[in-house]
Design a protein around this motif. Structure first.
Motif, PDB file in Angstrom:
ATOM      1  N   PHE A 325       0.836  -1.207   0.000  1.00  0.00           N
ATOM      2  CA  PHE A 325       0.000   0.000   0.000  1.00  0.00           C
ATOM      3  C   PHE A 325       0.871   1.258   0.000  1.00  0.00           C
ATOM      4  N   GLY A 326       1.966   1.233   0.776  1.00  0.00           N
ATOM      5  CA  GLY A 326       2.812   2.408   0.919  1.00  0.00           C
ATOM      6  C   GLY A 326       3.545   2.816  -0.339  1.00  0.00           C
ATOM      7  N   PHE A 390       7.995   7.909   6.012  1.00  0.00           N
ATOM      8  CA  PHE A 390       6.964   8.837   5.529  1.00  0.00           C
ATOM      9  C   PHE A 390       6.760  10.000   6.500  1.00  0.00           C
ATOM     10  N   LEU A 391       6.839   9.719   7.796  1.00  0.00           N
ATOM     11  CA  LEU A 391       6.689  10.780   8.792  1.00  0.00           C
ATOM     12  C   LEU A 391       7.799  11.826   8.649  1.00  0.00           C
ATOM     13  N   LEU A 482       1.802  12.350   3.044  1.00  0.00           N
ATOM     14  CA  LEU A 482       2.873  11.678   3.773  1.00  0.00           C
ATOM     15  C   LEU A 482       2.495  11.371   5.214  1.00  0.00           C
ATOM     16  N   PHE A 483       1.851  12.311   5.904  1.00  0.00           N
ATOM     17  CA  PHE A 483       1.414  12.028   7.274  1.00  0.00           C
ATOM     18  C   PHE A 483       0.299  10.990   7.286  1.00  0.00           C
ATOM     19  N   GLY A 484      -0.601  11.075   6.309  1.00  0.00           N
ATOM     20  CA  GLY A 484      -1.681  10.091   6.241  1.00  0.00           C
ATOM     21  C   GLY A 484      -1.169   8.685   6.018  1.00  0.00           C
ATOM     22  N   PHE A 485      -0.200   8.542   5.102  1.00  0.00           N
ATOM     23  CA  PHE A 485       0.356   7.216   4.837  1.00  0.00           C
ATOM     24  C   PHE A 485       1.223   6.736   5.998  1.00  0.00           C
ATOM     25  N   ALA A 486       1.848   7.655   6.712  1.00  0.00           N
ATOM     26  CA  ALA A 486       2.612   7.247   7.897  1.00  0.00           C
ATOM     27  C   ALA A 486       1.694   6.591   8.921  1.00  0.00           C
TER      28      ALA A 486
END
Length: 520
Positions: A325-326, A390-391, A482-486
């Motif tokens: 997913f990432g 990602f964070l 990026l924060f959402g995927f983290a």
């Protein structure tokens, strides 16, 4: 070595037959060996030292390894190959209104094919199923090259996707009989690395052909690769017995998961945020319905162990899915590089490939791990690195970033990709060995490609929704993504830990049953 795929009478066998001479070389390492618990999974070998890459790529196994990896690679390359050439194709044959359907139809066809892998193996055997896969891909690629209108191109992209999906699923399923057990982790690392390689080779190759206006030649090249690999199949893959009995097709499951993949793919190309959210909601409901049906049905896409209480397989698949997913993040990194840092398209494209680069390179070392504690840690640390990367990448986003600041993006994104690389091959082997029955084992292995392809489609759609939340602010879009995927990828930390706990419980229970049996 030769491969005989003649049909044998009787019921479908539970084990793969070996070519003459190969059985002696694999006497102590094939899937017929008594299972040994290591790494928390039944059937994982207890090795004193890890096998070397030169053993996998040596004369005995090189042919099989190359064919398995090439089958996965051609499918991965073509996900993005056509997308990068599509503007040139539209200028040639028209059909701009169909632009967004290119990847959608290809991914849906891939998902459908991956769910039918075990049926093809039962009916046609290893070599026969592979020849069908390469033939579908070859014919689809040549038809793409000859297409005169966009609707025709999209239709034959579906045919190409069916071949690619079948080849992707076969790679993980056939590895059980094509390679000795001690090389499964290396083999899985090689094949999963092909997804990463395809993610940056596809756009680069497509852009190169598009630059010279030769988009048709790119499809001819892919057909040539398929022809060469197909010609090698009968010589390098082990033969397997086939059954005249047609395996039942899980029609309802196929319809539900195809509809879910189509819904999320369509959501990814819509521009209105509410329409995208609605598409994702429909896809989630269809996935819930798919799981509910599979739990009750005897005709399943995933092996029965997936839905069995106390089985680690569902947690393994969820972790694999969250890792795949990432990867969707890298589709938008070039955009951020151009808009936030003023990078030229070529340089921005290189930054976008950093996740796949970290994914592919890390597997070279991580697949050497064989000790139980090390394997468990790698499977858990992988999602940690992905989410952490990602964070940090989100924190690094800023307007008008100087070049020295943007250069820091590359190692950060490579660290995120390394999270996939260190965990994916070990999770794949855990899925392959989670079922004691050989037929369920092949089904479990083939489902790895289904999970990966579906997760890619879901990730792309969710990424599009998160980017749109930034509105007119490119910085806001980058941070939302990026924060959402983290946060979403961090869920994989908990699924990996659940897989670890459940695997150890299964092993303890198996040891207890064995002790009781010996005592009686």
């Amino acid at each position: 070595m030769t491969a005989d795929n003649s049909e044998l009478p009787g019921q479908r066998p539970s084990v793969e037959a070996e070519p003459a001479g190969q059985a002696d070389r694999r006497r102590n390492s094939t899937q017929d060996d008594p299972p040994r618990a290591e790494g928390g999974d039944r059937g994982t070998p207890d090795l004193a030292a890890p096998p070397r890459w030169r053993e996998l790529l040596g004369p005995e196994h090189r042919g099989a390894a190359v064919v398995l990896a090439a089958g996965v690679l051609v499918g991965a390359v073509n996900i993005y190959l056509a997308s990068s050439m599509l503007p040139t194709a539209v200028a040639d044959i028209g059909g701009e209104s169909f632009y967004a359907w290119n990847m959608t139809l290809y991914l849906v066809a891939m998902v459908i094919a991956t769910m039918l892998v075990s049926r093809f193996l039962a009916r046609w055997g290893n070599a026969g199923a592979y020849l069908i896969g390469f033939a579908l891909f070859l014919v689809g690629s040549l038809a793409c090259a000859a297409s005169l209108t966009m609707p025709v191109l999209l239709a034959v992209r579906c045919l190409q996707g069916l071949g690619a999906g079948l080849l992707s699923g076969l790679g993980f399923a056939v590895i059980r009989s094509a390679l000795p057990r001690r090389l499964w982790t290396r083999g899985n690392a090689l094949m999963s690395a092909m997804y990463g390689v395809g993610n940056f080779v596809g756009p680069a190759l497509g852009g190169l052909f598009a630059q010279f206006g030769s988009w048709r030649l790119a499809f001819v090249l892919m057909a040539g690769v398929a022809a060469v690999c197909g010609a090698a199949v009968p010589r390098v893959l082990p033969r397997s017995e086939r059954s005249d009995l047609a395996a039942p097709v899980p029609v309802v499951s196929l319809v539900l998961v195809t509809a879910a993949t189509a819904a999320v793919s369509v959501a990814g190309v819509l521009h209105d945020i509410l329409a995208r959210a609605a598409g994702l909601a429909v896809a989630v409901l269809l996935v819930v319905g798919f799981v509910a049906h599979e739990r009750r049905s005897e005709r399943r896409v995933f092996p029965g162990a997936t839905y069995r209480a106390g089985s680690a397989l569902k947690w393994i698949y969820l972790t694999l899915g969250l890792l795949a997913f990432g990867v969707a993040v890298e589709s938008f990194v070039p955009l951020f590089g151009q808009r936030l840092a003023g990078l030229p398209p070529v340089a921005a494209g290189f930054f976008g490939a950093a996740v796949s680069l970290g994914w592919s390179l890390t597997q070279i070392g991580s697949s050497s791990a064989v000790r139980e504690r090390t394997v468990r840690r790698l499977r858990t640390v992988g999602p940690v690195l992905l989410a952490l990367g990602f964070l940090v990448q989100g924190l690094l986003q800023r307007e008008n970033a100087p070049i020295w600041w943007v250069v820091i993006w590359v190692p950060v994104l490579c660290v995120a990709g390394s999270g996939i690389g260190i965990a994916y091959p070990h999770l794949s082997v855990a899925a392959m060995t989670a079922a004691a029955d050989p037929e369920e084992g092949r089904q479990a292995a083939a489902a790895i490609a289904t999970v990966t392809t579906m997760s890619t489609a879901f990730g792309t759609a969710v990424a599009g929704v998160l980017v749109s939340l930034g509105g007119q602010s490119m910085l806001g879009s980058a941070r939302w993504l990026l924060f959402g995927f983290a946060v979403l990828c961090a869920i994989g930390i908990f699924t990996a830990r659940a897989a670890d706990r459940t695997s150890r419980s299964e092993r303890s229970a198996a040891v207890g049953r064995s002790s009781v049996t010996q005592g009686s």
